[in-house]
Design a protein around this motif. Structure first.
Motif, PDB file in Angstrom:
ATOM      1  N   LYS A  19      12.852  22.471 -10.124  1.00  0.00           N
ATOM      2  CA  LYS A  19      12.814  21.469  -9.050  1.00  0.00           C
ATOM      3  C   LYS A  19      14.005  21.639  -8.094  1.00  0.00           C
ATOM      4  O   LYS A  19      13.884  21.427  -6.875  1.00  0.00           O
ATOM      5  CB  LYS A  19      12.819  20.051  -9.644  1.00  0.00           C
ATOM      6  CG  LYS A  19      11.540  19.691 -10.400  1.00  0.00           C
ATOM      7  CD  LYS A  19      10.310  19.804  -9.519  1.00  0.00           C
ATOM      8  CE  LYS A  19       9.036  19.533 -10.291  1.00  0.00           C
ATOM      9  NZ  LYS A  19       7.841  19.753  -9.440  1.00  0.00           N
ATOM     10  N   ARG A  20      15.156  22.035  -8.611  1.00  0.00           N
ATOM     11  CA  ARG A  20      16.311  22.263  -7.757  1.00  0.00           C
ATOM     12  C   ARG A  20      16.073  23.458  -6.823  1.00  0.00           C
ATOM     13  O   ARG A  20      16.490  23.439  -5.651  1.00  0.00           O
ATOM     14  CB  ARG A  20      17.558  22.482  -8.614  1.00  0.00           C
ATOM     15  CG  ARG A  20      18.124  21.165  -9.163  1.00  0.00           C
ATOM     16  CD  ARG A  20      19.277  21.386 -10.102  1.00  0.00           C
ATOM     17  NE  ARG A  20      19.821  20.084 -10.555  1.00  0.00           N
ATOM     18  CZ  ARG A  20      20.596  19.936 -11.621  1.00  0.00           C
ATOM     19  NH1 ARG A  20      20.919  21.005 -12.357  1.00  0.00           N
ATOM     20  NH2 ARG A  20      21.038  18.747 -11.946  1.00  0.00           N
TER      21      ARG A  20
ATOM     22  N   CYS B 271      10.982  15.819  -5.730  1.00  0.00           N
ATOM     23  CA  CYS B 271      11.713  16.693  -6.662  1.00  0.00           C
ATOM     24  C   CYS B 271      12.924  15.986  -7.250  1.00  0.00           C
ATOM     25  O   CYS B 271      13.226  16.110  -8.445  1.00  0.00           O
ATOM     26  CB  CYS B 271      12.139  17.982  -5.954  1.00  0.00           C
ATOM     27  SG  CYS B 271      10.780  19.135  -5.628  1.00  0.00           S
ATOM     28  N   ASN B 272      13.633  15.243  -6.405  1.00  0.00           N
ATOM     29  CA  ASN B 272      14.792  14.483  -6.900  1.00  0.00           C
ATOM     30  C   ASN B 272      14.378  13.439  -7.940  1.00  0.00           C
ATOM     31  O   ASN B 272      15.079  13.208  -8.928  1.00  0.00           O
ATOM     32  CB  ASN B 272      15.506  13.792  -5.732  1.00  0.00           C
ATOM     33  CG  ASN B 272      16.389  14.751  -4.960  1.00  0.00           C
ATOM     34  OD1 ASN B 272      17.005  15.634  -5.558  1.00  0.00           O
ATOM     35  ND2 ASN B 272      16.458  14.602  -3.638  1.00  0.00           N
ATOM     36  N   LYS B 273      13.217  12.792  -7.674  1.00  0.00           N
ATOM     37  CA  LYS B 273      12.693  11.813  -8.631  1.00  0.00           C
ATOM     38  C   LYS B 273      12.360  12.482  -9.968  1.00  0.00           C
ATOM     39  O   LYS B 273      12.690  11.965 -11.051  1.00  0.00           O
ATOM     40  CB  LYS B 273      11.448  11.140  -8.054  1.00  0.00           C
ATOM     41  CG  LYS B 273      10.869  10.063  -8.948  1.00  0.00           C
ATOM     42  CD  LYS B 273       9.601   9.455  -8.345  1.00  0.00           C
ATOM     43  CE  LYS B 273       9.001   8.412  -9.292  1.00  0.00           C
ATOM     44  NZ  LYS B 273       7.728   7.860  -8.766  1.00  0.00           N
TER      45      LYS B 273
ATOM     46  N   ILE C 158      13.628  15.219 -11.118  1.00  0.00           N
ATOM     47  CA  ILE C 158      14.885  15.639 -11.756  1.00  0.00           C
ATOM     48  C   ILE C 158      15.524  14.478 -12.510  1.00  0.00           C
ATOM     49  O   ILE C 158      16.007  14.628 -13.647  1.00  0.00           O
ATOM     50  CB  ILE C 158      15.863  16.214 -10.699  1.00  0.00           C
ATOM     51  CG1 ILE C 158      15.374  17.582 -10.226  1.00  0.00           C
ATOM     52  CG2 ILE C 158      17.276  16.331 -11.270  1.00  0.00           C
ATOM     53  CD1 ILE C 158      16.137  18.137  -9.036  1.00  0.00           C
ATOM     54  N   LYS C 159      15.525  13.286 -11.880  1.00  0.00           N
ATOM     55  CA  LYS C 159      16.091  12.099 -12.530  1.00  0.00           C
ATOM     56  C   LYS C 159      15.324  11.765 -13.812  1.00  0.00           C
ATOM     57  O   LYS C 159      15.935  11.459 -14.845  1.00  0.00           O
ATOM     58  CB  LYS C 159      16.051  10.908 -11.571  1.00  0.00           C
ATOM     59  CG  LYS C 159      17.091  10.973 -10.467  1.00  0.00           C
ATOM     60  CD  LYS C 159      16.997   9.762  -9.553  1.00  0.00           C
ATOM     61  CE  LYS C 159      18.019   9.825  -8.420  1.00  0.00           C
ATOM     62  NZ  LYS C 159      17.900   8.659  -7.511  1.00  0.00           N
TER      63      LYS C 159
ATOM     64  N   ILE D 274      11.247  16.959  -1.134  1.00  0.00           N
ATOM     65  CA  ILE D 274      12.627  16.883  -1.653  1.00  0.00           C
ATOM     66  C   ILE D 274      12.828  15.586  -2.435  1.00  0.00           C
ATOM     67  O   ILE D 274      13.420  15.577  -3.524  1.00  0.00           O
ATOM     68  CB  ILE D 274      13.645  16.980  -0.484  1.00  0.00           C
ATOM     69  CG1 ILE D 274      13.603  18.384   0.112  1.00  0.00           C
ATOM     70  CG2 ILE D 274      15.052  16.643  -0.960  1.00  0.00           C
ATOM     71  CD1 ILE D 274      14.375  18.522   1.420  1.00  0.00           C
ATOM     72  N   GLN D 275      12.332  14.483  -1.894  1.00  0.00           N
ATOM     73  CA  GLN D 275      12.449  13.181  -2.568  1.00  0.00           C
ATOM     74  C   GLN D 275      11.716  13.189  -3.913  1.00  0.00           C
ATOM     75  O   GLN D 275      12.218  12.666  -4.924  1.00  0.00           O
ATOM     76  CB  GLN D 275      11.893  12.074  -1.671  1.00  0.00           C
ATOM     77  CG  GLN D 275      12.737  11.791  -0.446  1.00  0.00           C
ATOM     78  CD  GLN D 275      12.087  10.789   0.494  1.00  0.00           C
ATOM     79  OE1 GLN D 275      10.961  10.338   0.249  1.00  0.00           O
ATOM     80  NE2 GLN D 275      12.800  10.428   1.565  1.00  0.00           N
TER      81      GLN D 275
ATOM     82  N   ILE E 293      13.867  22.235  -4.141  1.00  0.00           N
ATOM     83  CA  ILE E 293      14.613  21.431  -3.162  1.00  0.00           C
ATOM     84  C   ILE E 293      15.334  22.347  -2.170  1.00  0.00           C
ATOM     85  O   ILE E 293      15.328  22.110  -0.940  1.00  0.00           O
ATOM     86  CB  ILE E 293      15.623  20.515  -3.886  1.00  0.00           C
ATOM     87  CG1 ILE E 293      14.894  19.374  -4.600  1.00  0.00           C
ATOM     88  CG2 ILE E 293      16.643  19.939  -2.895  1.00  0.00           C
ATOM     89  CD1 ILE E 293      15.779  18.519  -5.477  1.00  0.00           C
TER      90      ILE E 293
END
Length: 281
Positions: A73-74, A117-119, A121-122, A114-115, A77
Protein backbone atom coordinates in the motif's frame (compact mmCIF):
# COMPACT_ATOMS: atom_id res chain seq x y z
CA UNK A 1 14.07 -82.02 25.63
CA UNK A 2 11.50 -81.05 22.96
CA UNK A 3 8.65 -78.83 24.00
CA UNK A 4 5.29 -80.51 24.21
CA UNK A 5 2.75 -79.40 21.61
CA UNK A 6 0.15 -77.14 23.36
CA UNK A 7 -2.62 -79.10 21.61
CA UNK A 8 -1.49 -82.29 23.34
CA UNK A 9 -1.74 -80.82 26.83
CA UNK A 10 -4.51 -81.98 29.13
CA UNK A 11 -7.35 -79.62 30.02
CA UNK A 12 -5.90 -79.35 33.53
CA UNK A 13 -2.49 -78.27 32.15
CA UNK A 14 -4.15 -75.78 29.77
CA UNK A 15 -6.14 -74.23 32.60
CA UNK A 16 -3.08 -74.11 34.83
CA UNK A 17 -1.06 -72.35 32.11
CA UNK A 18 -3.93 -69.93 31.48
CA UNK A 19 -4.17 -69.08 35.17
CA UNK A 20 -0.41 -68.38 35.33
CA UNK A 21 -0.77 -66.18 32.25
CA UNK A 22 -3.70 -64.33 33.82
CA UNK A 23 -1.71 -63.80 37.03
CA UNK A 24 1.27 -62.37 35.10
CA UNK A 25 -0.95 -60.10 32.98
CA UNK A 26 -2.77 -58.83 36.08
CA UNK A 27 0.59 -58.04 37.69
CA UNK A 28 1.56 -56.03 34.57
CA UNK A 29 -1.77 -54.19 34.77
CA UNK A 30 -1.01 -53.30 38.39
CA UNK A 31 2.41 -51.92 37.41
CA UNK A 32 0.80 -49.81 34.71
CA UNK A 33 -1.87 -48.63 37.13
CA UNK A 34 0.90 -47.16 39.29
CA UNK A 35 1.52 -44.69 36.49
CA UNK A 36 -2.07 -43.57 36.79
CA UNK A 37 -3.10 -40.92 34.31
CA UNK A 38 0.48 -39.68 33.80
CA UNK A 39 0.98 -41.17 30.29
CA UNK A 40 -2.32 -39.64 29.15
CA UNK A 41 -1.43 -36.30 30.76
CA UNK A 42 1.95 -36.32 29.00
CA UNK A 43 0.25 -37.13 25.68
CA UNK A 44 -2.33 -34.36 26.19
CA UNK A 45 0.40 -31.82 26.97
CA UNK A 46 2.40 -32.88 23.91
CA UNK A 47 -0.70 -32.48 21.72
CA UNK A 48 -1.48 -29.10 23.29
CA UNK A 49 2.07 -27.83 22.73
CA UNK A 50 1.95 -29.05 19.14
CA UNK A 51 -1.32 -27.15 18.64
CA UNK A 52 0.11 -23.99 20.24
CA UNK A 53 3.24 -24.23 18.09
CA UNK A 54 1.08 -24.49 14.97
CA UNK A 55 -0.90 -21.46 16.17
CA UNK A 56 2.37 -19.57 16.82
CA UNK A 57 3.52 -20.24 13.25
CA UNK A 58 0.13 -19.19 11.87
CA UNK A 59 0.22 -15.88 13.79
CA UNK A 60 3.76 -15.20 12.55
CA UNK A 61 2.56 -15.87 9.00
CA UNK A 62 -0.40 -13.49 9.48
CA UNK A 63 1.89 -10.73 10.76
CA UNK A 64 4.17 -11.19 7.78
CA UNK A 65 1.17 -10.99 5.40
CA UNK A 66 -0.07 -7.76 7.04
CA UNK A 67 3.39 -6.21 6.84
CA UNK A 68 3.66 -7.18 3.18
CA UNK A 69 0.24 -5.60 2.57
CA UNK A 70 1.38 -2.40 4.34
CA UNK A 71 4.53 -2.23 2.20
CA UNK A 72 2.45 -2.77 -0.95
CA UNK A 73 0.00 0.00 0.00
CA UNK A 74 2.91 2.38 0.67
CA UNK A 75 4.27 1.67 -2.80
CA UNK A 76 0.80 2.34 -4.20
CA UNK A 77 0.68 5.66 -2.32
CA UNK A 78 4.06 6.68 -3.78
CA UNK A 79 2.83 5.79 -7.27
CA UNK A 80 -0.43 7.71 -6.76
CA UNK A 81 1.40 10.76 -5.37
CA UNK A 82 3.70 10.76 -8.39
CA UNK A 83 0.65 10.61 -10.65
CA UNK A 84 -0.97 13.53 -8.81
CA UNK A 85 2.18 15.63 -9.19
CA UNK A 86 2.34 14.80 -12.89
CA UNK A 87 -1.33 15.60 -13.47
CA UNK A 88 -0.99 18.90 -11.57
CA UNK A 89 1.92 19.94 -13.76
CA UNK A 90 -0.17 19.11 -16.83
CA UNK A 91 -2.97 21.40 -15.65
CA UNK A 92 -0.85 24.40 -16.61
CA UNK A 93 -0.69 23.19 -20.19
CA UNK A 94 -4.39 22.36 -20.84
CA UNK A 95 -5.96 23.91 -23.92
CA UNK A 96 -9.64 23.37 -23.15
CA UNK A 97 -12.11 22.60 -20.38
CA UNK A 98 -12.41 18.94 -21.39
CA UNK A 99 -8.72 18.29 -20.74
CA UNK A 100 -8.93 20.25 -17.48
CA UNK A 101 -11.91 18.19 -16.26
CA UNK A 102 -10.18 14.94 -17.21
CA UNK A 103 -7.00 15.84 -15.33
CA UNK A 104 -9.01 17.09 -12.34
CA UNK A 105 -10.87 13.76 -12.13
CA UNK A 106 -7.59 11.82 -12.32
CA UNK A 107 -6.13 13.94 -9.52
CA UNK A 108 -9.28 13.37 -7.43
CA UNK A 109 -9.19 9.63 -8.12
CA UNK A 110 -5.52 9.29 -7.19
CA UNK A 111 -6.14 11.38 -4.02
CA UNK A 112 -8.95 9.00 -3.04
CA UNK A 113 -6.64 6.06 -3.74
CA UNK A 114 -4.05 7.57 -1.41
CA UNK A 115 -6.69 8.02 1.32
CA UNK A 116 -7.91 4.45 0.85
CA UNK A 117 -4.35 3.11 1.04
CA UNK A 118 -3.70 5.08 4.22
CA UNK A 119 -6.89 3.63 5.72
CA UNK A 120 -5.78 0.09 4.78
CA UNK A 121 -2.36 0.74 6.28
CA UNK A 122 -3.91 1.88 9.58
CA UNK A 123 -6.17 -1.19 9.70
CA UNK A 124 -3.27 -3.50 8.92
CA UNK A 125 -1.09 -1.78 11.56
CA UNK A 126 -3.81 -2.39 14.18
CA UNK A 127 -4.03 -6.04 13.08
CA UNK A 128 -0.26 -6.41 13.38
CA UNK A 129 -0.37 -5.05 16.95
CA UNK A 130 -3.22 -7.42 17.86
CA UNK A 131 -1.47 -10.41 16.35
CA UNK A 132 1.76 -9.50 18.13
CA UNK A 133 -0.13 -9.59 21.44
CA UNK A 134 -1.55 -13.00 20.49
CA UNK A 135 1.97 -14.11 19.55
CA UNK A 136 3.34 -13.07 22.95
CA UNK A 137 0.49 -14.85 24.82
CA UNK A 138 0.91 -18.00 22.73
CA UNK A 139 4.65 -18.01 23.37
CA UNK A 140 4.00 -17.63 27.11
CA UNK A 141 1.50 -20.52 27.01
CA UNK A 142 4.01 -22.71 25.16
CA UNK A 143 6.66 -21.95 27.79
CA UNK A 144 4.27 -22.80 30.67
CA UNK A 145 3.03 -25.99 29.03
CA UNK A 146 6.59 -27.05 28.25
CA UNK A 147 7.50 -26.68 31.93
CA UNK A 148 4.46 -28.80 32.89
CA UNK A 149 5.42 -31.38 30.26
CA UNK A 150 9.03 -31.59 31.49
CA UNK A 151 7.79 -32.08 35.06
CA UNK A 152 5.30 -34.80 34.04
CA UNK A 153 7.94 -36.56 31.94
CA UNK A 154 10.38 -36.60 34.86
CA UNK A 155 7.68 -37.95 37.18
CA UNK A 156 6.72 -40.63 34.65
CA UNK A 157 10.37 -41.55 34.03
CA UNK A 158 10.90 -42.10 37.78
CA UNK A 159 7.90 -44.42 38.01
CA UNK A 160 8.93 -46.23 34.82
CA UNK A 161 12.44 -46.72 36.22
CA UNK A 162 11.02 -48.25 39.40
CA UNK A 163 8.73 -50.70 37.59
CA UNK A 164 10.61 -51.36 34.32
CA UNK A 165 12.75 -54.26 35.56
CA UNK A 166 9.82 -56.12 37.12
CA UNK A 167 7.58 -55.36 34.14
CA UNK A 168 10.21 -56.65 31.68
CA UNK A 169 10.46 -59.87 33.69
CA UNK A 170 6.68 -60.28 33.65
CA UNK A 171 6.52 -59.59 29.91
CA UNK A 172 9.15 -62.28 29.29
CA UNK A 173 7.11 -64.68 31.45
CA UNK A 174 3.94 -63.84 29.49
CA UNK A 175 5.73 -64.43 26.18
CA UNK A 176 6.97 -67.82 27.41
CA UNK A 177 3.55 -68.86 28.75
CA UNK A 178 1.82 -67.91 25.49
CA UNK A 179 3.96 -70.45 23.62
CA UNK A 180 2.60 -73.16 25.92
CA UNK A 181 -1.05 -72.41 25.20
CA UNK A 182 -2.99 -73.58 22.18
CA UNK A 183 -3.38 -70.61 19.74
CA UNK A 184 -7.19 -70.91 19.48
CA UNK A 185 -7.56 -71.02 23.26
CA UNK A 186 -5.11 -68.13 23.66
CA UNK A 187 -7.03 -65.99 21.15
CA UNK A 188 -10.31 -66.74 22.94
CA UNK A 189 -8.74 -65.85 26.29
CA UNK A 190 -7.37 -62.55 24.94
CA UNK A 191 -10.74 -61.69 23.42
CA UNK A 192 -12.54 -62.40 26.71
CA UNK A 193 -9.95 -60.45 28.69
CA UNK A 194 -10.22 -57.47 26.34
CA UNK A 195 -13.98 -57.32 26.85
CA UNK A 196 -13.76 -57.71 30.64
CA UNK A 197 -13.87 -54.48 32.64
CA UNK A 198 -11.24 -55.64 35.16
CA UNK A 199 -9.03 -57.40 32.61
CA UNK A 200 -9.84 -60.89 33.96
CA UNK A 201 -10.40 -63.47 31.25
CA UNK A 202 -10.13 -66.43 33.64
CA UNK A 203 -11.48 -66.59 37.20
CA UNK A 204 -11.91 -69.23 39.86
CA UNK A 205 -15.12 -70.17 41.62
CA UNK A 206 -15.72 -68.21 44.84
CA UNK A 207 -18.46 -69.09 47.30
CA UNK A 208 -20.34 -71.12 44.65
CA UNK A 209 -20.29 -68.13 42.24
CA UNK A 210 -18.29 -66.84 39.28
CA UNK A 211 -15.26 -64.85 40.47
CA UNK A 212 -15.86 -62.30 37.71
CA UNK A 213 -19.57 -61.45 37.68
CA UNK A 214 -20.49 -63.18 41.02
CA UNK A 215 -23.52 -64.96 39.56
CA UNK A 216 -24.33 -68.32 41.17
CA UNK A 217 -23.02 -71.45 39.46
CA UNK A 218 -25.22 -74.60 39.59
CA UNK A 219 -23.77 -77.53 41.59
CA UNK A 220 -23.55 -79.79 38.51
CA UNK A 221 -21.55 -77.15 36.63
CA UNK A 222 -19.25 -76.74 39.65
CA UNK A 223 -18.65 -80.47 39.58
CA UNK A 224 -17.76 -80.29 35.86
CA UNK A 225 -15.28 -77.51 36.64
CA UNK A 226 -13.62 -79.64 39.34
CA UNK A 227 -13.37 -82.62 36.96
CA UNK A 228 -11.10 -80.66 34.54
CA UNK A 229 -12.51 -82.57 31.57
CA UNK A 230 -13.29 -79.53 29.40
CA UNK A 231 -12.97 -75.76 29.25
CA UNK A 232 -16.06 -74.22 30.89
CA UNK A 233 -17.08 -70.58 30.65
CA UNK A 234 -19.51 -68.57 32.76
CA UNK A 235 -22.92 -68.46 31.08
CA UNK A 236 -23.40 -64.87 32.29
CA UNK A 237 -20.09 -63.04 31.64
CA UNK A 238 -18.29 -65.48 29.33
CA UNK A 239 -15.14 -65.75 31.48
CA UNK A 240 -13.26 -69.05 31.64
CA UNK A 241 -13.88 -70.79 34.97
CA UNK A 242 -11.29 -72.70 36.96
CA UNK A 243 -11.36 -74.77 40.14
CA UNK A 244 -9.90 -72.84 43.15
CA UNK A 245 -7.71 -75.80 44.10
CA UNK A 246 -6.14 -75.83 40.62
CA UNK A 247 -5.46 -72.12 41.04
CA UNK A 248 -3.80 -72.82 44.38
CA UNK A 249 -6.50 -70.97 46.29
CA UNK A 250 -8.20 -72.36 49.37
CA UNK A 251 -11.95 -72.33 48.66
CA UNK A 252 -14.08 -70.27 50.99
CA UNK A 253 -16.76 -72.12 52.89
CA UNK A 254 -20.27 -70.84 52.56
CA UNK A 255 -21.83 -70.51 55.98
CA UNK A 256 -25.28 -72.00 56.11
CA UNK A 257 -27.84 -69.94 57.90
CA UNK A 258 -29.53 -71.82 60.70
CA UNK A 259 -33.34 -71.53 60.73
CA UNK A 260 -34.65 -69.43 63.55
CA UNK A 261 -36.31 -71.43 66.33
CA UNK A 262 -39.78 -70.39 67.28
CA UNK A 263 -40.21 -69.30 70.88
CA UNK A 264 -42.75 -71.39 72.68
CA UNK A 265 -44.47 -70.11 75.76
CA UNK A 266 -44.82 -72.53 78.63
CA UNK A 267 -48.06 -72.57 80.48
CA UNK A 268 -47.71 -73.15 84.16
CA UNK A 269 -49.98 -75.46 86.15
CA UNK A 270 -51.26 -72.51 88.18
CA UNK A 271 -52.26 -70.64 84.98
CA UNK A 272 -54.20 -73.70 83.78
CA UNK A 273 -56.10 -73.97 87.09
CA UNK A 274 -57.05 -70.28 86.93
CA UNK A 275 -58.35 -70.70 83.41
CA UNK A 276 -60.49 -73.73 84.43
CA UNK A 277 -61.93 -71.81 87.39
CA UNK A 278 -62.92 -68.87 85.20
CA UNK A 279 -64.62 -71.19 82.75
CA UNK A 280 -66.73 -72.86 85.51
CA UNK A 281 -67.99 -69.45 86.70
Amino acid sequence: MAKKDPKELSVEDKLSALYKLQTALSAIDEKRALRGELPLEVQDLEDEIEGLTTRFSKIESDIEDFRSAIAQKRNEIETAQASVERYKSQLDEVRNNREYDTLSKEIEFQTLEIQLCNKKIKEATVKVAERQEDLAKTKENITERQKDLDHKREELAEIMQETREEEDRLKAEVKDLETKIEPRLLDSFKRIRKGARNGLGLVYVQRDACGGCFNKIPPQRQLDIKMHKKIIVCEYCGRILIDPELAGVKPEKVEEKKPKRKRTTRRTKMADEKEEASNEE
